[in-house]
Design a protein around this motif. Sequence first.
Motif, PDB file in Angstrom:
ATOM      1  N   ASN A  48       0.842  -1.196   0.000  1.00 44.49           N
ATOM      2  CA  ASN A  48       0.000   0.000   0.000  1.00 44.49           C
ATOM      3  C   ASN A  48       0.882   1.254   0.000  1.00 44.49           C
ATOM      4  O   ASN A  48       1.734   1.426   0.873  1.00 44.49           O
ATOM      5  CB  ASN A  48      -0.925  -0.013   1.225  1.00 44.49           C
ATOM      6  CG  ASN A  48      -1.841   1.194   1.284  1.00 44.49           C
ATOM      7  OD1 ASN A  48      -1.401   2.297   1.604  1.00 44.49           O
ATOM      8  ND2 ASN A  48      -3.110   0.976   0.968  1.00 44.49           N
ATOM      9  N   ASP A  80      -2.081   1.212  -9.787  1.00 37.89           N
ATOM     10  CA  ASP A  80      -3.321   1.080  -9.023  1.00 37.89           C
ATOM     11  C   ASP A  80      -3.110   1.356  -7.531  1.00 37.89           C
ATOM     12  O   ASP A  80      -3.719   0.701  -6.678  1.00 37.89           O
ATOM     13  CB  ASP A  80      -3.934  -0.323  -9.197  1.00 37.89           C
ATOM     14  CG  ASP A  80      -4.315  -0.582 -10.646  1.00 37.89           C
ATOM     15  OD1 ASP A  80      -4.221  -1.744 -11.079  1.00 37.89           O
ATOM     16  OD2 ASP A  80      -4.689   0.399 -11.330  1.00 37.89           O
ATOM     17  N   GLY A  81      -2.221   2.293  -7.237  1.00 40.15           N
ATOM     18  CA  GLY A  81      -1.994   2.648  -5.840  1.00 40.15           C
ATOM     19  C   GLY A  81      -1.176   1.646  -5.078  1.00 40.15           C
ATOM     20  O   GLY A  81      -1.021   1.755  -3.856  1.00 40.15           O
ATOM     21  N   GLU A 312      -5.577  15.497  -3.285  1.00 41.00           N
ATOM     22  CA  GLU A 312      -5.143  15.396  -4.673  1.00 41.00           C
ATOM     23  C   GLU A 312      -4.539  16.685  -5.213  1.00 41.00           C
ATOM     24  O   GLU A 312      -3.975  16.681  -6.310  1.00 41.00           O
ATOM     25  CB  GLU A 312      -6.307  14.941  -5.563  1.00 41.00           C
ATOM     26  CG  GLU A 312      -6.657  13.475  -5.367  1.00 41.00           C
ATOM     27  CD  GLU A 312      -8.044  13.140  -5.871  1.00 41.00           C
ATOM     28  OE1 GLU A 312      -9.030  13.477  -5.174  1.00 41.00           O
ATOM     29  OE2 GLU A 312      -8.154  12.552  -6.962  1.00 41.00           O
ATOM     30  N   THR A 322       2.125   6.275  -8.489  1.00 39.83           N
ATOM     31  CA  THR A 322       0.833   5.670  -8.719  1.00 39.83           C
ATOM     32  C   THR A 322      -0.125   6.340  -7.743  1.00 39.83           C
ATOM     33  O   THR A 322       0.307   6.926  -6.748  1.00 39.83           O
ATOM     34  CB  THR A 322       0.863   4.141  -8.505  1.00 39.83           C
ATOM     35  OG1 THR A 322      -0.454   3.613  -8.709  1.00 39.83           O
ATOM     36  CG2 THR A 322       1.333   3.778  -7.104  1.00 39.83           C
ATOM     37  N   HIS A 323      -1.403   6.281  -8.054  1.00 39.64           N
ATOM     38  CA  HIS A 323      -2.339   7.040  -7.245  1.00 39.64           C
ATOM     39  C   HIS A 323      -3.526   6.228  -6.764  1.00 39.64           C
ATOM     40  O   HIS A 323      -4.048   5.366  -7.464  1.00 39.64           O
ATOM     41  CB  HIS A 323      -2.858   8.251  -8.031  1.00 39.64           C
ATOM     42  CG  HIS A 323      -1.778   9.217  -8.368  1.00 39.64           C
ATOM     43  ND1 HIS A 323      -1.061   9.158  -9.529  1.00 39.64           N
ATOM     44  CD2 HIS A 323      -1.268  10.247  -7.645  1.00 39.64           C
ATOM     45  CE1 HIS A 323      -0.146  10.118  -9.523  1.00 39.64           C
ATOM     46  NE2 HIS A 323      -0.249  10.791  -8.396  1.00 39.64           N
ATOM     47  N   ARG A 324      -3.885   6.501  -5.546  1.00 40.92           N
ATOM     48  CA  ARG A 324      -5.167   6.059  -4.987  1.00 40.92           C
ATOM     49  C   ARG A 324      -5.365   6.887  -3.741  1.00 40.92           C
ATOM     50  O   ARG A 324      -4.395   7.396  -3.165  1.00 40.92           O
ATOM     51  CB  ARG A 324      -5.172   4.565  -4.668  1.00 40.92           C
ATOM     52  CG  ARG A 324      -4.385   4.173  -3.431  1.00 40.92           C
ATOM     53  CD  ARG A 324      -4.355   2.668  -3.217  1.00 40.92           C
ATOM     54  NE  ARG A 324      -5.601   2.152  -2.699  1.00 40.92           N
ATOM     55  CZ  ARG A 324      -5.889   0.843  -2.635  1.00 40.92           C
ATOM     56  NH1 ARG A 324      -5.022  -0.035  -3.108  1.00 40.92           N
ATOM     57  NH2 ARG A 324      -7.027   0.423  -2.144  1.00 40.92           N
ATOM     58  N   GLU A 327      -6.879   5.120   2.670  1.00 42.29           N
ATOM     59  CA  GLU A 327      -8.045   4.637   3.417  1.00 42.29           C
ATOM     60  C   GLU A 327      -7.902   4.835   4.928  1.00 42.29           C
ATOM     61  O   GLU A 327      -8.865   4.817   5.654  1.00 42.29           O
ATOM     62  CB  GLU A 327      -8.249   3.128   3.148  1.00 42.29           C
ATOM     63  CG  GLU A 327      -8.764   2.817   1.768  1.00 42.29           C
ATOM     64  CD  GLU A 327      -7.914   1.754   1.076  1.00 42.29           C
ATOM     65  OE1 GLU A 327      -7.024   1.183   1.741  1.00 42.29           O
ATOM     66  OE2 GLU A 327      -8.129   1.509  -0.125  1.00 42.29           O
TER      67      GLU A 327
END
Lengths: 364, 364
Positions: A48, A80-81, A312, A322-324, A327
Amino acid sequence: MPHTKTFPETSAVELRDRLLETVRQQMPVPFTERDAERALAALLTTDNLWEAIRLSRVPLRVLSAFWHRLIAEGLLEAHDGALRLTESGQALAQALGVAPVREATCVHCEGRSVDYRTLPEDVVERFAEICRHRPEAIQDYDQGFVTEATTLARIAFAWHRGDLEGKQLLVLGDDDLMSIAAALTGAPAYVLAVDIDDRLIQFINDVARREGLDRLEAVRYDLREPLPTSWLRKFDTFMTDPTESFLGFKTTIERGLLALRGPGCAGYFGLTHVESSYEKWAQIQRFLLDSGVVLTDLIDDFSAYVNWGYIESMRSWEWLPTHRLPERPWYYSALHRIELLRTPALENAAVEGDIFTDEEAATT
Amino acid sequence: MPHTKTFPETSAVELRDRLLETVRQQMPVPFTERDAERALAALLTTDNLWEAIRLSRVPLRVLSAFWHRLIAEGLLEAHDGALRLTESGQALAQALGVAPVREATCVHCEGRSVDYRTLPEDVVERFAEICRHRPEAIQDYDQGFVTEATTLARIAFAWHRGDLEGKQLLVLGDDDLMSIAAALTGAPAYVLAVDIDDRLIQFINDVARREGLDRLEAVRYDLREPLPTSWLRKFDTFMTDPTESFLGFKTTIERGLLALRGPGCAGYFGLTHVESSYEKWAQIQRFLLDSGVVLTDLIDDFSAYVNWGYIESMRSWEWLPTHRLPERPWYYSALHRIELLRTPALENAAVEGDIFTDEEAATT
Ligand SMILES: [Fe+3]
């Protein structure tokens, strides 16, 4: 450039040194062997993105530059993060003797050493209720507030240390709502929250009125301005969560020190790894000692920050490979307590220019 | 000399200042207003002598001198191991605005921030079994070992920080048996425990043999002697619980720094309030920064010490205004972690004379 699955130790060290050298040439900020080790340890522990930042304890600016080098060398994949060491990357880490991170954080106090549940129950409940309507964190003022548990824990800590009860407390910048939590305990003699953000001033004064906290007050103040004379040498304790550019940090702490009555008084502030290298930590520690204080407590990962809405648009977003969206909390700071041993000779002068950013800034 | 039950604030302040002045004239060590406040806060909180020492966070030498002044002024009574503020004493504290201590320590981790139960269960169990037969603490070597939970928590902390796994660990003085706890995890590449006490060297080597800990070794060493050449720049991490005379402390830490391979390496040590004023803490912090390190963690009350058998012959016993044996730990130290940023220029020279005592020493 070897893409084999094993690394003889010497070529692992050479590769590591080459990666370090490249990053250092690109970046005007420190990046040490130990930083690289920590970064690799984090990558061995999680895929992560945000957990990797949290576990690395390395300024995000150089950390992301290091990640980009690893990707360019086929040692890391990012999409994909998720960040995943390739087989070569894992082999490199192994050859360098890097081990995954093995956390030992106490789950009961979330690593703070103090338990906010020791506060009176009504303080905790009222604070939670008040926080439901708090102003959101906005980028204009470099805001990002800590979790309610964190704010309450800071208050519990200060109360334990004797910096709260019967004392005059100054909160320099209060999107964490420390002034409210402190006032809810009924312990301080007086709490003054100062901030540049009118929404916060309004909010805190409204809360004070509504909750009958008549020893709590909020006043607008821009810390680039000299501290108003009526606040000089008036307070027993100051609390702040300062910007981490060295100049901004120094300015903030000096305002705090100017507000203190004299030797024996205390200050609290936080420092991150995301925006401050250990080199800067050392520079700050020297500045503090030169200012006549002693460091009495330094608890890393004490303060957890709630993810802010403008994530963001923070400057470091575009550095990420990479980005997400995160959480969980990933941005943490180390709680510092200082105690004044002798009154420093400080100027109460206006400060010009941009005091909020330096080369390690990442979240504005 | 007023023995009334209330104090107008000005005469409370005058009395407090007079008490301070008298103590300072008697004592060659610092004693500040804040120290006096902390001492009074402790006396408001407990009537147990040892709890009062623990909660005061003031060097025992000046603390006991302050108690004697309070007794002479009719502000404190001391008998049967209990210390009780008289009505005048309580009135003084109240007039000065002193509040009782309100502890917020997390009961789960006992205020350490890390949970030793995160270690593998067999490590905890084996360590407990080994400790049942450990050498007792003797006065000759200024020994007093920490609780098993503390030793294990230090190891868990170091493991979390990446200072243990795959690393070379040097333990400088090991009545706390940190070397054994570390070796039991199987994580370090090598552990060397050095101590002046032959019993400990024997014990650790016997344990290493019996438990199959073949990467653990103990060797006799007197830190007044230069560090053997084979240990210079050899280790990744050092751990020590040093004497707190400034010269002794400096000598110990310098041996540790000389043993480290270079920048990025780490050291761990403790400092108490019982035997070190905040003035000394600041002096130590400056010495550390000048030696090229950064302070990365400072967790007060991390280490709890098991009451040693020779307590009635420690120098401070006769300073106490009343006597009883302690029932619980009262002697605590603050865990410090340092990380080397640059290699200091240090001499590896022999040190002469008494490096174990200074004016704040209390337990030898
Ligand atoms: Fe805890």
